[in-house]
Design an enzyme around this catalytic site. Structure first.
Site, PDB file in Angstrom:
ATOM      1  N   LYS A  13     149.275  12.428  46.596  1.00 40.33           N
ATOM      2  CA  LYS A  13     148.132  12.976  47.329  1.00 40.33           C
ATOM      3  C   LYS A  13     147.101  11.883  47.614  1.00 40.33           C
ATOM      4  O   LYS A  13     146.570  11.790  48.717  1.00 40.33           O
ATOM      5  CB  LYS A  13     147.466  14.118  46.531  1.00 40.33           C
ATOM      6  CG  LYS A  13     148.398  15.279  46.222  1.00 40.33           C
ATOM      7  CD  LYS A  13     147.663  16.467  45.589  1.00 40.33           C
ATOM      8  CE  LYS A  13     147.074  16.187  44.217  1.00 40.33           C
ATOM      9  NZ  LYS A  13     148.082  15.943  43.158  1.00 40.33           N
ATOM     10  N   ARG A  88     142.647  23.960  42.091  1.00 40.42           N
ATOM     11  CA  ARG A  88     143.798  23.922  41.187  1.00 40.42           C
ATOM     12  C   ARG A  88     144.052  25.277  40.539  1.00 40.42           C
ATOM     13  O   ARG A  88     145.032  25.420  39.804  1.00 40.42           O
ATOM     14  CB  ARG A  88     143.525  22.904  40.084  1.00 40.42           C
ATOM     15  CG  ARG A  88     144.259  21.556  40.237  1.00 40.42           C
ATOM     16  CD  ARG A  88     143.824  20.700  39.087  1.00 40.42           C
ATOM     17  NE  ARG A  88     144.622  19.581  38.751  1.00 40.42           N
ATOM     18  CZ  ARG A  88     144.401  18.327  39.162  1.00 40.42           C
ATOM     19  NH1 ARG A  88     143.467  18.064  40.036  1.00 40.42           N
ATOM     20  NH2 ARG A  88     145.135  17.344  38.691  1.00 40.42           N
ATOM     21  N   ARG A 127     153.294   4.376  37.501  1.00 45.62           N
ATOM     22  CA  ARG A 127     151.844   4.222  37.713  1.00 45.62           C
ATOM     23  C   ARG A 127     151.166   3.781  36.415  1.00 45.62           C
ATOM     24  O   ARG A 127     150.267   2.945  36.434  1.00 45.62           O
ATOM     25  CB  ARG A 127     151.241   5.546  38.205  1.00 45.62           C
ATOM     26  CG  ARG A 127     149.766   5.441  38.553  1.00 45.62           C
ATOM     27  CD  ARG A 127     149.316   6.584  39.449  1.00 45.62           C
ATOM     28  NE  ARG A 127     149.064   7.799  38.706  1.00 45.62           N
ATOM     29  CZ  ARG A 127     148.793   8.971  39.265  1.00 45.62           C
ATOM     30  NH1 ARG A 127     148.770   9.096  40.575  1.00 45.62           N
ATOM     31  NH2 ARG A 127     148.560  10.034  38.535  1.00 45.62           N
ATOM     32  N   ARG A 135     144.183   4.907  33.357  1.00 39.67           N
ATOM     33  CA  ARG A 135     144.039   6.360  33.320  1.00 39.67           C
ATOM     34  C   ARG A 135     144.606   6.858  32.008  1.00 39.67           C
ATOM     35  O   ARG A 135     145.800   6.764  31.766  1.00 39.67           O
ATOM     36  CB  ARG A 135     144.796   6.997  34.493  1.00 39.67           C
ATOM     37  CG  ARG A 135     143.998   6.980  35.774  1.00 39.67           C
ATOM     38  CD  ARG A 135     144.673   7.790  36.853  1.00 39.67           C
ATOM     39  NE  ARG A 135     144.850   9.191  36.469  1.00 39.67           N
ATOM     40  CZ  ARG A 135     145.017  10.167  37.352  1.00 39.67           C
ATOM     41  NH1 ARG A 135     145.019   9.911  38.633  1.00 39.67           N
ATOM     42  NH2 ARG A 135     145.189  11.408  36.939  1.00 39.67           N
ATOM     43  N   ARG A 146     150.584  18.420  32.199  1.00 40.92           N
ATOM     44  CA  ARG A 146     149.974  18.603  33.518  1.00 40.92           C
ATOM     45  C   ARG A 146     150.935  19.298  34.476  1.00 40.92           C
ATOM     46  O   ARG A 146     150.513  20.067  35.341  1.00 40.92           O
ATOM     47  CB  ARG A 146     149.509  17.249  34.067  1.00 40.92           C
ATOM     48  CG  ARG A 146     148.276  16.731  33.310  1.00 40.92           C
ATOM     49  CD  ARG A 146     148.060  15.254  33.505  1.00 40.92           C
ATOM     50  NE  ARG A 146     147.679  14.933  34.853  1.00 40.92           N
ATOM     51  CZ  ARG A 146     147.868  13.741  35.426  1.00 40.92           C
ATOM     52  NH1 ARG A 146     148.452  12.773  34.754  1.00 40.92           N
ATOM     53  NH2 ARG A 146     147.477  13.530  36.648  1.00 40.92           N
TER      54      ARG A 146
END
Ligand code: AMP
Length: 191
Positions: A13, A88, A127, A135, A146
């Site tokens: 996204k 969300r 990532r 993060r 998640r």
């Protein structure tokens, strides 16, 4: 043009939002980025959100809706907003509907980026390596949580927006450029 990018963590996204910004001068409204900034700044919102985010859980609707409402009062949103990571939950989607009416804005499209869970796990691990752990929630354990949260709380929004006729679905498992083209096609704009 105001749009929502809907998709699980690691769907791309943020990457696609950047491309929409470059091509169309839109503004990205990423609740994840805004909450991370609040945590970094040590604000009241940040203090409340920190542990929840690190655990891979959802920050309360009340906090997130408050942050979005405030952001929508800034003049730059007139250029068009890309909602990234918001809404969300159904409560957030309903609150967004009300906020948009309140602020005289309209939602043009909701782009759902579909990516299978197996692929997401690989992407997030990549990532995590690339960002060197900047993060705190980019690791296999929190990602699984998640994803569970996404399927439970966020996936029902597909049906919510399908009912409005604004839902567009793209295959987010393709190459990044192909996803960009698919989104442009879905929005009837140039890539
Ligand atoms: P993201 O960068 O969108 O993956 O968001 C990172 C984390 O911030 C999420 O795992 C949640 O803890 C929190 N967060 C971001 N957006 C929301 C939202 N709309 N509702 C609740 N929590 C959120």
């Amino acid at each position: 043009m105001n749009i929502i990018l809907l998709g699980p963590p690691g769907a791309g996204k943020g990457t696609q939002a950047e491309r929409l910004i470059d091509a169309h001068g839109m503004v990205q409204l990423s609740t994840g980025d805004m909450l991370r900034a609040a945590v970094k700044a040590g604000s009241e919102v940040g203090l409340k959100a920190k542990a929840v985010m690190e655990a891979g859980d959802l920050v309360s609707d009340e906090i997130v809706i408050g942050v979005v409402s405030e952001r929508l009062d800034a003049p730059d949103v007139k250029a068009g907003v890309i909602f990234d990571g918001f809404p969300r939950t159904t409560a957030q989607a309903e609150a967004l509907d009300a906020l948009l009416v309140d602020k005289g804005m309209a939602l043009d499209a909701v782009v759902e980026m579909q990516v299978p869970d197996e692929l997401l796990i690989g992407r997030i691990e990549q990532r995590a390596k690339e960002t060197g752990g900047t993060r705190a929630d980019d690791n296999a354990e929190t990602l699984k949580k998640r994803l569970v949260n996404y399927h439970r709380d966020t996936a029902p929004l597909v049906e919510y927006y399908d009912g409005t006729g604004k839902l567009r679905t793209v295959d987010g498992a393709q190459d990044i450029d192909d996803v960009t083209s698919a989104i442009a096609k879905a929005l009837s704009v140039d890539a």
